[in-house]
Design an enzyme around this catalytic site. Structure first.
Site, mmCIF file in Angstrom:
data_model
loop_
_atom_site.group_PDB
_atom_site.id
_atom_site.type_symbol
_atom_site.label_atom_id
_atom_site.label_comp_id
_atom_site.label_asym_id
_atom_site.label_seq_id
_atom_site.Cartn_x
_atom_site.Cartn_y
_atom_site.Cartn_z
ATOM 1 N N LYS A 13 -20.654 20.006 -27.189
ATOM 2 C CA LYS A 13 -21.415 20.177 -28.372
ATOM 3 C C LYS A 13 -21.560 21.012 -29.308
ATOM 4 C CE LYS A 13 -25.840 18.883 -30.223
ATOM 5 N NZ LYS A 13 -27.503 17.994 -29.774
ATOM 6 N N GLU A 33 -19.367 28.891 -19.463
ATOM 7 C CA GLU A 33 -19.087 28.432 -18.865
ATOM 8 C C GLU A 33 -17.403 27.278 -18.995
ATOM 9 O OE1 GLU A 33 -22.181 27.986 -19.210
ATOM 10 O OE2 GLU A 33 -23.757 27.615 -17.599
ATOM 11 N N GLY A 69 -27.399 16.218 -26.011
ATOM 12 C CA GLY A 69 -25.861 16.467 -25.268
ATOM 13 C C GLY A 69 -25.721 16.018 -23.964
ATOM 14 N N ARG A 70 -27.330 15.305 -23.340
ATOM 15 C CA ARG A 70 -27.166 14.686 -22.234
ATOM 16 C C ARG A 70 -27.614 13.563 -22.195
ATOM 17 N NH1 ARG A 70 -31.345 18.172 -23.161
ATOM 18 N NH2 ARG A 70 -33.359 16.776 -23.351
ATOM 19 N N GLU A 77 -34.004 17.612 -17.173
ATOM 20 C CA GLU A 77 -33.876 18.538 -18.264
ATOM 21 C C GLU A 77 -35.177 17.465 -20.007
ATOM 22 O OE1 GLU A 77 -30.247 20.523 -19.810
ATOM 23 O OE2 GLU A 77 -29.909 19.320 -21.301
ATOM 24 N N HIS A 103 -28.347 6.944 6.188
ATOM 25 C CA HIS A 103 -28.428 8.215 7.352
ATOM 26 C C HIS A 103 -28.475 10.082 6.879
ATOM 27 C CE1 HIS A 103 -26.337 4.728 9.636
ATOM 28 N NE2 HIS A 103 -26.232 4.526 8.505
ATOM 29 N N LYS A 123 -29.307 31.090 -19.768
ATOM 30 C CA LYS A 123 -28.197 31.114 -20.076
ATOM 31 C C LYS A 123 -28.321 32.753 -21.193
ATOM 32 C CE LYS A 123 -27.380 26.473 -22.770
ATOM 33 N NZ LYS A 123 -26.965 25.843 -23.584
HETATM 34 O O1 F6P Z 1 -27.432 22.482 -19.589
HETATM 35 C C1 F6P Z 1 -27.622 22.651 -21.301
HETATM 36 C C2 F6P Z 1 -27.365 22.270 -21.789
HETATM 37 O O2 F6P Z 1 -27.846 22.799 -23.456
HETATM 38 C C3 F6P Z 1 -27.129 20.888 -22.019
HETATM 39 O O3 F6P Z 1 -27.936 20.112 -22.955
HETATM 40 C C4 F6P Z 1 -25.669 20.263 -22.871
HETATM 41 O O4 F6P Z 1 -25.405 19.776 -22.321
HETATM 42 C C5 F6P Z 1 -25.153 21.576 -21.192
HETATM 43 O O5 F6P Z 1 -25.448 23.125 -21.962
HETATM 44 C C6 F6P Z 1 -23.835 22.271 -22.675
HETATM 45 O O6 F6P Z 1 -23.926 21.961 -23.485
HETATM 46 P P1 F6P Z 1 -22.208 21.909 -25.083
HETATM 47 O O7 F6P Z 1 -22.211 21.112 -24.631
HETATM 48 O O8 F6P Z 1 -23.137 22.621 -26.139
HETATM 49 O O9 F6P Z 1 -21.250 22.536 -23.881
#
Ligand code: F6P
Length: 568
Positions: free
Chosen positions: A212, A218, A272-273, A359, A390, A515
């Site tokens: 987003k 990462e 995002g979620r 979240e 199990h 972060k």
């Molecule tokens: O995990 C934290 C977060 O901010 C989520 O809300 C989001 O889905 C994810 O990082 C990834 O963010 P982006 O889509 O901006 O890379």
């Protein structure tokens, strides 16, 4: 917006009284009341919700509906659908419902009808995915791109992974995916890079970078790593054919080196979620299954959006689920929720809902910033049945009380019946789906054990108190449409919980802290590796662990990091 907390409302106090009465009853007795059980079953568009195994009665439900009124639930749902900025800390609308809206509907954010924008991107995805799938879009060496790696994390990963895993074994979807692979790269762990590219050829691979913000550390490192993997093998110019992006930040996409024509937009009003129905999910999933299948998934979600918006609360599946979650967390004090799909295809459902729920609702203050004197959110976890049985069911049956969501499917995606067996394999699975909720509700008494001649010293160990709540959701099948329904039910349930608790379920400031903390360590690791700069600014514990880590030759020098990537 009022600055009072919902726990101060008389309706909340009323439920506090009701829970004491309910605690004196046993589910064994509540389940004997057929009228009560009848009133606790609802059906919509093929899905049945049975919540008769909740530690609640009709009076509880009446009181929960009153609580919903006190919390202005209807107004809050309307405000969401009307595109008001209900995500107040980020000053944004919350409009994931627009991502699956019918083409001719009107949903406004800041005065603008966003539905044409949504459909513009959908059409672009439809066209692009068709070109890739048909082989008219080819890679730099002229070969068709049959494999896709979607790079992203959190909401840019978990939802698409859940849907992909659910569709993989759906006969219709699988037919359209023949000869193709969809993989995900989420963790910044280089092991995940190795897993995602093992056996793939850059010549036939398309990388979709999904972020987003296009700033998530990462994802960006993983994207750079795969960019290197492609350009090492095929040259820098191959990026235009082998990398595309999904983002709200098209400027950064371009700076990264991806042609803006190959970028698929979404918008700030998609959390995002809550983004699996945007290009975040729709692009990689359409590349794998073709857009017509994914359109069915969107239609399923839309069916629930309509139901959630227009159905009275007593028949409204997401509202009932949300209210019962509030009941379990805030009045019974149960801290967790187990999500137990009796379907291996739903193995990634619990991990996805974990993010959507935790979240969204793991908050410490009200939407107006007032510290909350009660807990919000629940600890979500789960595994498909019967595997979970199990693993952790011992604790659920005899240890802590954890409300369970049992999710079953009437028609298996892959039925098997072996001659001579008394039931089909799916019936065997579903026998457990039907048996477990009753085992939890009824338990087993010492008297029953005595009548079974169980040795007296074992009776305490084999006694089950029962009275453990669960609910059952029965889906007709697990088609793309049903997967969309299931997703939307949970998304809206989680919103309902947040609306009742009076929190902002659409921001995630807690994640931001983690972060920024990592960046200080990253800087230190870099300086220590290149100039042996002593560790500074950390406490004793972190300093000790960091120096142990740096003593070993754990990291590769930055300039040779790609040497670990396999060549073709
Ligand atoms: O995990 C934290 C977060 O901010 C989520 O809300 C989001 O889905 C994810 O990082 C990834 O963010 P982006 O889509 O901006 O890379």
């Amino acid at each position: 917006m009022s600055r009072t907390l919902i726990c101060d409302a008389v309706e909340w106090q009323d439920l506090k009284g009701n829970v004491e009465e309910i605690k004196r009853m046993h589910l064994r007795d509540l389940l004997a009341d057929v009228e009560r059980c009848k009133s606790m079953m609802v059906e919509y568009d093929g899905i049945i919700l049975d919540y008769s195994r909740q530690c609640a009665d009709q009076e509880t439900m009446e009181k929960l509906f009153k609580l919903a009124e006190a919390a202005h639930l209807r107004e809050k749902i309307n405000r969401m659908y009307n595109g008001e900025h209900i995500n107040s800390t980020e000053d944004r609308s919350v409009l994931h419902i627009a991502l699956r809206a019918a083409r001719d509907s009107v949903i406004r954010s800041d005065g603008r009808n966003v539905v044409p924008d949504v459909w513009h991107v959908i059409e672009k995805i439809n066209d692009f995915s068709e070109r890739v799938r048909s082989g008219s879009w080819v890679g730099a060496t002229g070969k068709p791109l049959k494999d896709v790696i979607a790079v992203g994390i959190g909401g840019s990963f978990l939802g698409p992974l859940f849907v992909h895993t659910a569709l993989q074994t759906d006969p219709e979807a699988a037919e359209f995916a023949k000869g193709r692979q969809l993989r995900f790269l989420a963790n910044v762990d280089p092991v995940d890079v190795a897993r995602s590219i093992t056996g793939l050829n850059p010549e036939t691979t398309l990388v979709v970078v999904v972020s987003k913000t296009f700033t998530t550390a990462e994802t960006m490192l993983n994207a750079r790593t795969l960019r290197e993997w492609i350009s090492d093998a095929l040259g820098r110019q191959a990026i235009a054919k082998h990398m595309v992006a999904v983002s709200t930040n098209l400027k950064l996409v371009e700076q990264f080196g991806i042609d803006p024509n190959n970028a698929f937009a979404f918008w700030d009003w998609v959390g995002g979620r809550y983004s699996v129905c945007s290009a975040v999910g729709v692009l990689p999933l359409s590349l794998q299954y073709g857009f017509p299948i994914i359109e069915k998934f969107l239609n399923g979600a839309r069916s629930i959006d309509d139901h959630f918006y227009s159905t009275s609360f007593d028949k409204n599946i997401p509202v009932l689920l949300g209210l019962l979650s509030v009941w379990n967390v805030s009045f019974h004090g149960f801290p967790a929720r187990a999500i137990l799909p009796y379907s291996q295809a739903l193995e990634k459902f619990a991990p996805h809902i974990q993010q959507v729920s935790m979240e969204s609702n793991g908050k410490g203050v009200s939407i107006d910033g007032i510290p909350l004197p009660f807990e919000t959110g629940e600890i979500d976890f789960g595994e498909p049945g019967t595997n979970g049985q199990h693993s952790f069911y011992q604790l659920i049956h005899q240890g802590r009380v954890i409300p369970c969501d049992f999710i079953g499917v009437v028609k298996s995606q892959r039925p098997v019946y072996l001659k001579g067996e008394i039931v089909s394999n799916h019936d065997e699975l579903m026998s457990n789906f039907f048996a477990q909720p009753d085992a939890l509700a009824y338990g087993k008494s010492p008297e029953q054990l005595q009548s079974e001649n169980v040795a007296s010293h074992l009776i305490p160990h084999k006694t089950f108190s029962g009275n453990r709540p669960s609910l059952s959701l029965l889906l007709p099948s697990l088609s793309a449409y049903n997967v969309g329904q299931l997703l939307a039910i949970y998304e809206h349930r989680i919103a309902v919980e947040g609306f009742i608790w009076g929190i902002n379920s659409f921001d995630q400031w807690g994640v931001e802290l983690g972060k920024s903390l990592a960046s200080q360590v990253r800087k230190q690791l870099n300086l220590s590796r290149i100039s042996e700069k002593p560790i500074e600014g950390f406490n004793f514990s972190t300093t000790t662990l960091l120096s142990r880590y740096l003593q070993a030759d754990a990291g590769l020098p930055p300039d040779s990091s790609t040497s670990a990537l396999p060549k073709i």
